[in-house]
Design a protein around this motif. Sequence first.
Motif, PDB file in Angstrom:
ATOM      1  N   GLU A  42       4.381   7.494   4.978  1.00  0.00           N
ATOM      2  CA  GLU A  42       3.274   6.941   4.188  1.00  0.00           C
ATOM      3  C   GLU A  42       2.604   5.770   4.918  1.00  0.00           C
ATOM      4  OE1 GLU A  42       2.069   8.593   1.962  1.00  0.00           O
ATOM      5  OE2 GLU A  42       3.699   9.878   1.286  1.00  0.00           O
ATOM      6  N   GLU A  45       0.291   7.152   7.380  1.00  0.00           N
ATOM      7  CA  GLU A  45      -0.929   7.675   6.757  1.00  0.00           C
ATOM      8  C   GLU A  45      -1.900   6.551   6.444  1.00  0.00           C
ATOM      9  OE1 GLU A  45       0.477  10.173   3.557  1.00  0.00           O
ATOM     10  OE2 GLU A  45       1.294  11.644   4.981  1.00  0.00           O
ATOM     11  N   GLU A  61      -3.498   6.232   0.112  1.00  0.00           N
ATOM     12  CA  GLU A  61      -2.339   6.023   0.981  1.00  0.00           C
ATOM     13  C   GLU A  61      -1.645   4.685   0.705  1.00  0.00           C
ATOM     14  OE1 GLU A  61      -1.262   8.549   2.154  1.00  0.00           O
ATOM     15  OE2 GLU A  61      -3.036   9.815   2.332  1.00  0.00           O
ATOM     16  N   ASP A  64       0.457   5.339  -2.201  1.00  0.00           N
ATOM     17  CA  ASP A  64       1.649   6.103  -1.799  1.00  0.00           C
ATOM     18  C   ASP A  64       2.720   5.184  -1.215  1.00  0.00           C
ATOM     19  OD1 ASP A  64       0.628   8.540  -2.594  1.00  0.00           O
ATOM     20  OD2 ASP A  64       0.152   9.246  -0.571  1.00  0.00           O
TER      21      ASP A  64
HETATM   22 MG   LIG Z   1       0.316   9.799   1.547  1.00  0.00          MG
END
Ligand SMILES: [Mg+2]
Length: 134
Positions: A42, A45, A61, A64
């Motif tokens: 994550e 990302e 993101e 996340d």
């Molecule tokens: Mg993600």
Amino acid sequence: MSTSPADLVREFHRAFGLDVRSTPTEVPPALAEQRKNLLAEEAAEVAEVSHGGLLDRLAHELADVVYVAYGTALVHGIDLDAVLVEIHRSNMTKIGPDGRIARRADGKVLKGEHYRAPDVSAVLRRQGWRPEGA
Ligand SMILES: [Mg+2]
């Protein structure tokens, strides 16, 4: 319904049969490795969309990362909200009594002479953590 990250992520973990602990605890190495990898994915990302990406991708993101971080805390039985409060308390001591703020060239706020480091160990002990060898 609560919208606090801790409550949302606990609901997710219960719904999907993922680990939930209520006292700060070491976890089996395979689980620690899985959590580490999830967070690294994550974080990568976020890095991918940090420059020139659409704002909704960045928001997604970032959320996340927070979601997985709260999940990792839950897996370890850590009340992350309480840890955040301690980190915030410490960060606010970066302001000196004169209100002066020291910054690095890239804008990062630096620790001044009145800085008080966070005592995360004390927070976890209040949550019932008994570190091995202590
Ligand atoms: Mg993600």
